[in-house]
Design an enzyme around this catalytic site. Structure first.
Site: not given
Ligand code: AMP
Ligand code: TRP
Length: 329
Positions: A111, A193, A196
């Site tokens: 960021k 990746k 969201k």
């Molecule tokens: P977040 O969406 O960043 O809050 O991530 C929540 C959990 O989901 C964390 O353990 C991330 O590592 C996992 N995660 C988020 N996006 C991905 C993705 N594209 N592939 C695999 N794991 C993910």
């Protein structure tokens, strides 16, 4: 029994990446471990949130956890903000972390490198709060996607530092990343990746997407012009991502998929993967609707909160004693 803990921020809608990289693991492990799973809402406010949306996302997240198969009889499920000890231990650990360590954390570094303005102090110190979440419950393992591994490693360093300074207080946790699906990529930009926060909705499959729309997204996924189906993320990131999604949801191994699709076209792979995603989302969403309608969420959270608070209070007391905060016997 060993302990496992993980959390997800209730920001934005959950994606297939969250399911494959994180939630699926929680469900698989719930029989073998003492599990703590929580909604990381204190982490969510490191970036500005709309309260109404935050509330809705929180409810959806809990319902999706349950719809994915987390069993409240086996897992302690709670809201981070309900257990005030997290913030308290978070502060204590912030005072045992160094600026240099936090400056090395990718999320903050990225960021800053992008020149983003309005980065909160909370975003900078949040790995210390994450360390508190983990160390509070003496977690042995922390199942996360690869992007979070760095924070668990920092947690280990903080825990070792604290133990060396004050005597044995915290168990040293280990990150646990899935062998398959640790990183699911954007369907439109398969070297990035699936996230969201991605702007192009065609790149991301939300767990609450209409299953038909999700299938279309798979059909229009970016591939390449090599016209061969192999698992090789470096040369064929798009095709490899589809194979990964297929394998994670169907349980069929990558090797078996690759050999079965020999001589077939990308359209065949997309059609089959799209069908698997369609069925997966349809089942998940039907369970999700049942859970929302059952009105059981409040009760589940109340019980989870009580149990987590009891354990957190015990740990925090121990920490305060070590620090010399407790002056009365
Ligand atoms: P977040 O969406 O960043 O809050 O991530 C929540 C959990 O989901 C964390 O353990 C991330 O590592 C996992 N995660 C988020 N996006 C991905 C993705 N594209 N592939 C695999 N794991 C993910
Ligand atoms: N920081 C994690 C994320 O952004 C969420 C999280 C907060 C977490 N506390 C945790 C994950 C403790 C595992 C353990 O996804």
């Amino acid at each position: 029994m060993q302990t496992m803990l993980s959390g997800i921020k209730p920001t934005g809608r959950l994606t297939l990446g969250n399911y494959i990289g994180a939630i699926r693991q929680f469900v698989e492990y719930q029989d073998e471990y003492e599990m703590y799973i929580f909604i990381a809402n204190l982490h969510a406010i490191t970036v500005a949130q709309d309260p109404k949306e935050l509330k809705q996302n929180t409810k959806d997240l809990i319902a999706l956890y349950l719809a994915s198969g987390l069993d409240p009889e086996k897992v302690t499920l709670f809201l981070q903000s309900d257990v005030h000890q997290h913030a308290e231990l978070g502060w204590i650990l912030t005072c045992h972390s160094y600026m240099g360590e936090l400056q090395r954390m990718t999320q903050y570094k990225d960021k800053t490198a992008k020149g983003e303005t309005g980065i909160t102090a909370g975003l900078f110190t949040y790995p210390c709060l994450m360390a508190a979440d983990i160390l509070m419950y003496d977690a042995d393992y922390v199942p996360v996607g690869v992007d979070q591994k760095q924070h668990v490693e920092l947690t280990r360093d903080i825990a070792e530092r604290f133990n060396n300074r004050y005597g044995e207080t915290f168990r040293i946790p280990q990150p646990l990343t899935p062998k398959i699906g640790a990183k699911i990529y954007s369907l439109q930009n398969p070297t990035k990746k699936m996230s969201k926060s991605e702007e192009n909705p065609k790149g991301t499959i939300d767990l609450l997407d209409d299953p038909g729309v999700a299938r279309k997204k798979i059909m229009s996924a970016v591939t390449d012009s090599l016209s061969t189906i192999q698992y090789d993320p470096d040369t064929q990131p798009g095709v490899s991502n589809l194979l990964m999604i297929h394998s994670s949801l169907s349980g069929e191994s990558l090797e078996s998929l690759v050999s079965r699709f020999q001589g077939k076209g990308y359209g065949d792979l997309k059609k089959e993967t799209g069908g698997i995603v369609f069925d997966f989302l349809s089942d998940l969403q039907s369970r999700y609707r049942d859970i929302i309608a059952s009105g059981k969420i409040d009760e589940i959270l109340r019980e989870g909160n009580e149990k987590a608070s009891r354990i957190a209070e015990r740990k925090l007391r121990k920490v305060k004693k070590k620090l010399g905060f407790q002056i009365l016997k």
